[in-house]
Design a protein around this motif. Structure first.
Motif, mmCIF file in Angstrom:
data_model
loop_
_atom_site.group_PDB
_atom_site.id
_atom_site.type_symbol
_atom_site.label_atom_id
_atom_site.label_comp_id
_atom_site.label_asym_id
_atom_site.label_seq_id
_atom_site.Cartn_x
_atom_site.Cartn_y
_atom_site.Cartn_z
ATOM 1 N N PRO A 120 0.760 -1.405 0.105
ATOM 2 C CA PRO A 120 0.113 0.145 -0.094
ATOM 3 C C PRO A 120 0.675 1.338 0.199
ATOM 4 O O PRO A 120 0.384 2.414 -0.388
ATOM 5 C CB PRO A 120 -0.880 -0.121 1.068
ATOM 6 C CG PRO A 120 -0.728 -1.456 1.725
ATOM 7 C CD PRO A 120 0.510 -2.080 1.122
ATOM 8 N N GLU A 121 2.210 1.134 0.443
ATOM 9 C CA GLU A 121 3.026 2.350 0.521
ATOM 10 C C GLU A 121 3.156 2.851 -1.084
ATOM 11 O O GLU A 121 3.388 4.204 -1.124
ATOM 12 C CB GLU A 121 4.221 2.175 1.250
ATOM 13 C CG GLU A 121 4.315 2.019 2.637
ATOM 14 C CD GLU A 121 3.734 3.451 3.298
ATOM 15 O OE1 GLU A 121 4.639 4.379 2.723
ATOM 16 O OE2 GLU A 121 3.155 3.523 3.933
ATOM 17 N N LEU A 122 2.872 1.940 -2.127
ATOM 18 C CA LEU A 122 3.253 2.412 -3.606
ATOM 19 C C LEU A 122 2.430 3.628 -3.976
ATOM 20 O O LEU A 122 2.663 4.275 -4.676
ATOM 21 C CB LEU A 122 3.235 1.148 -4.340
ATOM 22 C CG LEU A 122 4.385 0.223 -4.137
ATOM 23 C CD1 LEU A 122 4.127 -1.184 -5.053
ATOM 24 C CD2 LEU A 122 5.570 0.739 -4.531
ATOM 25 N N TRP A 123 1.198 3.625 -3.258
ATOM 26 C CA TRP A 123 0.125 4.509 -3.888
ATOM 27 C C TRP A 123 -0.038 5.571 -2.874
ATOM 28 O O TRP A 123 -1.052 6.479 -3.050
ATOM 29 C CB TRP A 123 -1.167 3.949 -4.127
ATOM 30 C CG TRP A 123 -2.089 3.240 -2.934
ATOM 31 C CD1 TRP A 123 -2.855 3.776 -2.059
ATOM 32 C CD2 TRP A 123 -2.078 1.752 -2.890
ATOM 33 N NE1 TRP A 123 -3.383 2.952 -1.293
ATOM 34 C CE2 TRP A 123 -3.038 1.516 -1.710
ATOM 35 C CE3 TRP A 123 -1.722 0.553 -3.550
ATOM 36 C CZ2 TRP A 123 -3.417 0.121 -1.301
ATOM 37 C CZ3 TRP A 123 -2.074 -0.622 -3.232
ATOM 38 C CH2 TRP A 123 -2.876 -0.723 -2.024
ATOM 39 N N VAL A 124 0.752 5.652 -1.743
ATOM 40 C CA VAL A 124 0.832 6.707 -0.872
ATOM 41 C C VAL A 124 1.344 8.088 -1.648
ATOM 42 O O VAL A 124 2.352 7.931 -2.136
ATOM 43 C CB VAL A 124 1.341 6.533 0.408
ATOM 44 C CG1 VAL A 124 1.520 7.604 1.429
ATOM 45 C CG2 VAL A 124 0.653 5.229 1.373
ATOM 46 N N SER A 125 0.670 9.219 -1.392
ATOM 47 C CA SER A 125 1.366 10.454 -2.063
ATOM 48 C C SER A 125 2.327 10.984 -1.022
ATOM 49 O O SER A 125 2.093 10.981 -0.019
ATOM 50 C CB SER A 125 0.159 11.334 -2.464
ATOM 51 O OG SER A 125 -0.669 10.825 -3.649
ATOM 52 N N ARG A 126 3.274 11.449 -1.930
ATOM 53 C CA ARG A 126 4.365 12.332 -1.093
ATOM 54 C C ARG A 126 4.768 13.732 -1.728
ATOM 55 O O ARG A 126 4.518 13.410 -3.269
ATOM 56 C CB ARG A 126 5.606 11.545 -1.229
ATOM 57 C CG ARG A 126 6.145 11.472 0.289
ATOM 58 C CD ARG A 126 7.577 10.551 0.294
ATOM 59 N NE ARG A 126 8.089 10.420 -0.966
ATOM 60 C CZ ARG A 126 9.180 9.610 -1.248
ATOM 61 N NH1 ARG A 126 9.702 9.082 -0.212
ATOM 62 N NH2 ARG A 126 9.673 9.170 -2.474
ATOM 63 N N THR A 127 5.050 14.906 -1.333
ATOM 64 C CA THR A 127 5.092 15.874 -2.015
ATOM 65 C C THR A 127 6.752 16.311 -1.744
ATOM 66 O O THR A 127 7.361 15.955 -0.756
ATOM 67 C CB THR A 127 4.517 17.053 -1.252
ATOM 68 O OG1 THR A 127 3.158 16.948 -1.411
ATOM 69 C CG2 THR A 127 4.903 18.345 -1.971
ATOM 70 N N HIS A 128 7.312 16.687 -3.045
ATOM 71 C CA HIS A 128 8.706 16.790 -2.886
ATOM 72 C C HIS A 128 8.764 18.168 -3.305
ATOM 73 O O HIS A 128 8.057 18.896 -4.324
ATOM 74 C CB HIS A 128 9.588 16.174 -3.984
ATOM 75 C CG HIS A 128 9.928 14.680 -3.676
ATOM 76 N ND1 HIS A 128 11.189 14.319 -3.074
ATOM 77 C CD2 HIS A 128 9.263 13.711 -3.582
ATOM 78 C CE1 HIS A 128 11.289 13.202 -2.828
ATOM 79 N NE2 HIS A 128 10.048 12.664 -3.274
ATOM 80 N N SER A 129 9.386 19.117 -2.601
ATOM 81 C CA SER A 129 9.594 20.653 -2.913
ATOM 82 C C SER A 129 10.956 20.813 -3.593
ATOM 83 O O SER A 129 11.921 20.163 -3.084
ATOM 84 C CB SER A 129 9.624 21.645 -1.926
ATOM 85 O OG SER A 129 8.308 21.475 -1.354
ATOM 86 N N LEU A 130 11.273 21.509 -4.848
ATOM 87 C CA LEU A 130 12.405 21.651 -5.450
ATOM 88 C C LEU A 130 12.437 23.118 -6.006
ATOM 89 O O LEU A 130 11.365 23.656 -6.100
ATOM 90 C CB LEU A 130 12.715 20.542 -6.388
ATOM 91 C CG LEU A 130 11.768 20.139 -7.637
ATOM 92 C CD1 LEU A 130 12.418 20.399 -8.779
ATOM 93 C CD2 LEU A 130 10.794 19.092 -7.244
ATOM 94 N N ARG A 131 13.641 23.638 -6.296
ATOM 95 C CA ARG A 131 13.800 24.874 -6.891
ATOM 96 C C ARG A 131 14.438 24.626 -8.206
ATOM 97 O O ARG A 131 15.387 24.032 -8.577
ATOM 98 C CB ARG A 131 15.012 25.618 -6.030
ATOM 99 C CG ARG A 131 15.184 26.819 -6.365
ATOM 100 C CD ARG A 131 16.146 27.702 -5.435
ATOM 101 N NE ARG A 131 15.676 27.585 -4.093
ATOM 102 C CZ ARG A 131 14.902 28.575 -3.396
ATOM 103 N NH1 ARG A 131 14.657 29.674 -4.021
ATOM 104 N NH2 ARG A 131 14.749 28.389 -2.185
#
Length: 126
Positions: free
Chosen positions: A10-21
């Motif tokens: 289930p971790e595969l479909w968990v969304s994560r946010t990455h911040s980048l410049r």
């Protein structure tokens, strides 16, 4: 059929946010972990970290005249295209072969398999 998908981690479909410049502007990209994993592998193949590769994809896409109104969708398609090219044999599954070493024009022209790999890899196989 569905069991192959519903019993995946289930971790595969968990969304994560990455911040980048990118070019001095901070942007956030939110995608499922499965996409981040594929993009991280893609970046590693060419000796980059994830933010470096995403920035490079952004610049090269803009240079090619693409409208990146939905940058997150673009990145998802990049991940899927990478996997598709591996399945077709156009991109070797051996992660030690950098993507930059492949003949992109030949791959885009429809050549598949060993013919699209760099000479060094095909010679090593024979």
């Amino acid at each position: 059929m569905c069991k192959l998908f519903i019993n995946a981690d289930p971790e595969l479909w968990v969304s994560r946010t990455h911040s980048l410049r990118i070019d001095g502007m901070v942007t956030s990209v939110r995608m499922e972990n499965a996409f981040w994993q594929v993009l991280a592998e893609l970046a590693e193949r060419d000796g980059m970290n994830l933010p470096q590769m995403i920035t490079r994809l952004y610049h090269e896409s803009i240079d090619a005249g693409h409208d990146l109104g939905n940058f997150t969708s673009f990145l998802r398609v990049c991940a899927l295209r990478y996997l598709e090219l591996q399945l077709s044999g156009d991109v070797p599954r051996d992660a030690r072969v950098p993507i930059a070493s492949l003949d992109a024009d030949r791959i885009l022209a429809g050549t598949t398999g060993e013919a699209a790999m760099p000479d060094v890899v095909t010679k090593a196989k024979h």
